[in-house]
Design a protein around this motif. Sequence first.
Motif, PDB file in Angstrom:
ATOM      1  N   LEU A  81       0.896  -0.885   0.115  1.00  0.00           N
ATOM      2  CA  LEU A  81      -0.045  -0.132  -0.165  1.00  0.00           C
ATOM      3  C   LEU A  81       1.041   1.412  -0.289  1.00  0.00           C
ATOM      4  O   LEU A  81       1.828   1.228   0.399  1.00  0.00           O
ATOM      5  CB  LEU A  81      -1.156  -0.022   1.063  1.00  0.00           C
ATOM      6  N   ASP A  82       0.826   2.574  -0.719  1.00  0.00           N
ATOM      7  CA  ASP A  82       0.935   3.748  -0.644  1.00  0.00           C
ATOM      8  C   ASP A  82       0.531   4.560   0.238  1.00  0.00           C
ATOM      9  O   ASP A  82      -1.129   4.888   0.239  1.00  0.00           O
ATOM     10  CB  ASP A  82       0.994   4.261  -1.746  1.00  0.00           C
ATOM     11  N   LEU A  83       0.842   4.301   1.394  1.00  0.00           N
ATOM     12  CA  LEU A  83      -0.199   5.198   2.757  1.00  0.00           C
ATOM     13  C   LEU A  83       1.327   6.467   3.075  1.00  0.00           C
ATOM     14  O   LEU A  83       1.149   7.278   4.311  1.00  0.00           O
ATOM     15  CB  LEU A  83      -0.413   4.951   3.848  1.00  0.00           C
ATOM     16  N   ALA A  84       1.561   6.991   2.441  1.00  0.00           N
ATOM     17  CA  ALA A  84       2.641   7.784   2.291  1.00  0.00           C
ATOM     18  C   ALA A  84       1.891   9.495   3.019  1.00  0.00           C
ATOM     19  O   ALA A  84       1.090  10.095   2.148  1.00  0.00           O
ATOM     20  CB  ALA A  84       3.340   8.489   1.449  1.00  0.00           C
ATOM     21  N   ASP A  85       2.751  10.660   3.904  1.00  0.00           N
ATOM     22  CA  ASP A  85       2.352  11.035   4.563  1.00  0.00           C
ATOM     23  C   ASP A  85       0.690  11.602   4.230  1.00  0.00           C
ATOM     24  O   ASP A  85      -0.219  12.244   4.974  1.00  0.00           O
ATOM     25  CB  ASP A  85       2.464  12.347   3.038  1.00  0.00           C
ATOM     26  N   LYS A  86       0.015  10.165   4.456  1.00  0.00           N
ATOM     27  CA  LYS A  86      -1.280   9.592   5.592  1.00  0.00           C
ATOM     28  C   LYS A  86      -1.302  10.436   7.548  1.00  0.00           C
ATOM     29  O   LYS A  86      -0.569  10.012   7.985  1.00  0.00           O
ATOM     30  CB  LYS A  86      -2.039   8.584   5.633  1.00  0.00           C
ATOM     31  N   ALA A  87      -2.038  10.962   7.914  1.00  0.00           N
ATOM     32  CA  ALA A  87      -2.595  10.842   9.149  1.00  0.00           C
ATOM     33  C   ALA A  87      -3.269   9.632   9.714  1.00  0.00           C
ATOM     34  O   ALA A  87      -4.694   9.808   9.099  1.00  0.00           O
ATOM     35  CB  ALA A  87      -3.407  12.647   9.396  1.00  0.00           C
ATOM     36  N   LEU A  88      -2.924   9.051  10.611  1.00  0.00           N
ATOM     37  CA  LEU A  88      -3.426   7.622  10.662  1.00  0.00           C
ATOM     38  C   LEU A  88      -3.241   7.595  12.231  1.00  0.00           C
ATOM     39  O   LEU A  88      -3.495   6.620  13.085  1.00  0.00           O
ATOM     40  CB  LEU A  88      -2.726   6.525  10.177  1.00  0.00           C
ATOM     41  N   SER A  89      -3.034   8.839  13.204  1.00  0.00           N
ATOM     42  CA  SER A  89      -2.640   8.335  14.753  1.00  0.00           C
ATOM     43  C   SER A  89      -4.372   7.974  14.863  1.00  0.00           C
ATOM     44  O   SER A  89      -5.459   8.932  14.755  1.00  0.00           O
ATOM     45  CB  SER A  89      -2.397  10.110  14.723  1.00  0.00           C
ATOM     46  N   GLY A  90      -4.079   7.279  16.293  1.00  0.00           N
ATOM     47  CA  GLY A  90      -4.835   6.629  17.150  1.00  0.00           C
ATOM     48  C   GLY A  90      -5.465   5.560  16.572  1.00  0.00           C
ATOM     49  O   GLY A  90      -6.335   4.837  17.308  1.00  0.00           O
ATOM     50  N   LEU A  91      -5.131   5.112  15.381  1.00  0.00           N
ATOM     51  CA  LEU A  91      -6.679   4.273  14.477  1.00  0.00           C
ATOM     52  C   LEU A  91      -5.662   2.636  15.265  1.00  0.00           C
ATOM     53  O   LEU A  91      -4.625   2.243  15.980  1.00  0.00           O
ATOM     54  CB  LEU A  91      -5.776   4.111  13.755  1.00  0.00           C
ATOM     55  N   ASP A  92      -7.178   1.767  15.175  1.00  0.00           N
ATOM     56  CA  ASP A  92      -6.682   0.306  15.738  1.00  0.00           C
ATOM     57  C   ASP A  92      -6.267  -0.418  13.819  1.00  0.00           C
ATOM     58  O   ASP A  92      -7.015  -1.076  13.590  1.00  0.00           O
ATOM     59  CB  ASP A  92      -8.110  -0.281  16.375  1.00  0.00           C
ATOM     60  N   LEU A  93      -4.624  -0.551  13.846  1.00  0.00           N
ATOM     61  CA  LEU A  93      -4.276  -1.080  12.983  1.00  0.00           C
ATOM     62  C   LEU A  93      -3.730  -2.510  13.315  1.00  0.00           C
ATOM     63  O   LEU A  93      -2.655  -3.494  12.273  1.00  0.00           O
ATOM     64  CB  LEU A  93      -3.420  -0.701  11.909  1.00  0.00           C
ATOM     65  N   SER A  94      -4.123  -3.227  14.423  1.00  0.00           N
ATOM     66  CA  SER A  94      -3.431  -4.498  14.644  1.00  0.00           C
ATOM     67  C   SER A  94      -3.543  -5.568  14.055  1.00  0.00           C
ATOM     68  O   SER A  94      -4.519  -5.792  13.356  1.00  0.00           O
ATOM     69  CB  SER A  94      -3.919  -5.066  16.293  1.00  0.00           C
ATOM     70  N   GLY A  95      -2.319  -6.763  13.721  1.00  0.00           N
ATOM     71  CA  GLY A  95      -2.988  -7.362  12.983  1.00  0.00           C
ATOM     72  C   GLY A  95      -2.712  -7.489  12.013  1.00  0.00           C
ATOM     73  O   GLY A  95      -3.002  -8.974  10.857  1.00  0.00           O
ATOM     74  N   LEU A  96      -2.095  -6.598  11.409  1.00  0.00           N
ATOM     75  CA  LEU A  96      -2.994  -6.370   9.837  1.00  0.00           C
ATOM     76  C   LEU A  96      -1.955  -6.638   8.942  1.00  0.00           C
ATOM     77  O   LEU A  96      -0.429  -6.335   9.485  1.00  0.00           O
ATOM     78  CB  LEU A  96      -3.501  -4.817   9.430  1.00  0.00           C
ATOM     79  N   ASN A  97      -2.050  -7.430   7.560  1.00  0.00           N
ATOM     80  CA  ASN A  97      -1.029  -7.700   6.174  1.00  0.00           C
ATOM     81  C   ASN A  97      -0.790  -6.144   6.214  1.00  0.00           C
ATOM     82  O   ASN A  97      -1.221  -6.089   4.340  1.00  0.00           O
ATOM     83  CB  ASN A  97      -0.929  -8.340   5.878  1.00  0.00           C
ATOM     84  N   LEU A  98       0.483  -5.686   6.552  1.00  0.00           N
ATOM     85  CA  LEU A  98       0.756  -4.498   5.832  1.00  0.00           C
ATOM     86  C   LEU A  98       2.435  -4.377   5.037  1.00  0.00           C
ATOM     87  O   LEU A  98       3.258  -3.379   5.218  1.00  0.00           O
ATOM     88  CB  LEU A  98       1.052  -3.029   6.635  1.00  0.00           C
ATOM     89  N   ARG A  99       2.718  -5.416   4.716  1.00  0.00           N
ATOM     90  CA  ARG A  99       4.278  -5.671   4.293  1.00  0.00           C
ATOM     91  C   ARG A  99       4.944  -4.748   3.327  1.00  0.00           C
ATOM     92  O   ARG A  99       3.659  -4.494   2.177  1.00  0.00           O
ATOM     93  CB  ARG A  99       4.298  -7.212   3.517  1.00  0.00           C
ATOM     94  N   GLY A 100       5.777  -3.923   2.962  1.00  0.00           N
ATOM     95  CA  GLY A 100       5.968  -3.212   2.319  1.00  0.00           C
ATOM     96  C   GLY A 100       5.030  -2.157   2.290  1.00  0.00           C
ATOM     97  O   GLY A 100       5.786  -0.647   1.029  1.00  0.00           O
ATOM     98  N   VAL A 101       5.244  -1.769   3.229  1.00  0.00           N
ATOM     99  CA  VAL A 101       3.876  -0.891   3.237  1.00  0.00           C
ATOM    100  C   VAL A 101       4.689   0.918   2.630  1.00  0.00           C
ATOM    101  O   VAL A 101       5.715   0.600   3.711  1.00  0.00           O
ATOM    102  CB  VAL A 101       2.816   0.028   4.196  1.00  0.00           C
ATOM    103  N   ASN A 102       4.188   2.344   2.354  1.00  0.00           N
ATOM    104  CA  ASN A 102       5.184   2.972   1.955  1.00  0.00           C
ATOM    105  C   ASN A 102       4.444   3.922   2.909  1.00  0.00           C
ATOM    106  O   ASN A 102       2.919   4.720   2.771  1.00  0.00           O
ATOM    107  CB  ASN A 102       4.695   3.530   0.963  1.00  0.00           C
TER     108      ASN A 102
END
Length: 266
Positions: free
Chosen positions: A57-78
């Motif tokens: 995924l390309d999530l560069a410069d995203k505001a993601l503070s406070g999110l529950d992203l536990s257990g997700l497959n984010l291999r290679g994410v930007n």
Amino acid sequence: MRRLAPIMLVSALVVGPVRAEQDLLLGADMNTPAMTQAEMTRADIEAMIAKADGKPLDLADKALSGLDLSGLNLRGVNLRTARLNKANLRGADLSGAILEQAWLIKADLSGAKLVDARMFGVTARDAKLSGADLSRSRPIGDFRGADMSGATLVDLRGGADIKNQSMGLMRAVFTSVNLSGANLKGANLGRSRLDYANLADADLTDAVLMGSDLSGANLTGATVAGADFKNVDVSGARLLSLKGQDSAKDWAARVNVDRAITQASN
């Protein structure tokens, strides 16, 4: 969802004595929505993962503070310059992730996979990384006060790159980090800040510590066989019950040896 306005990321490189280092919080307003809120939801990111069909995924410069992203497959994410302050990434797979200049203040990455992660310029003060796997990662950033107890940091590349003179003092800052029981075999932490770090029972076999600051650190029970201690500042460091000390490299070349604690007080 409304996109939050990007913030100006300001980093500073202080040229001077060996104790000077970057301060990646210089000039940043930590109370703005861009640093404290999220412009996406977990469901949004799960939908992106499903649509990506295995591609990073390309999530560069995203505001993601406070999110529950536990257990997700984010291999290679930007996630370059992304804001993930206080985000829940427990058990997430971030292997090969691009986290350069990302913000992870007080984020929870307990048990997360960060193998081969690129973390140049990351700010992860007070982050939870207990049991995380950072093998072969490059954490040239600020981890002050983080919990890395029991973490795997095998072949970690956190040493300062003195070949690049303009960035020569950019290095891993592990001041007051809890590294108790951590596996640091073969880790490169040359010229890094490890002052007041807790390295009790840590495995530093063949680690490169040359020129690093271990002042006030606790190495009680640590394994130091093959570790390079040339020009390591051990002022106030607790060097008790060490394992493999006889085979440590340049043990006699430590700095401020007379100020180290080598005998337990009665």
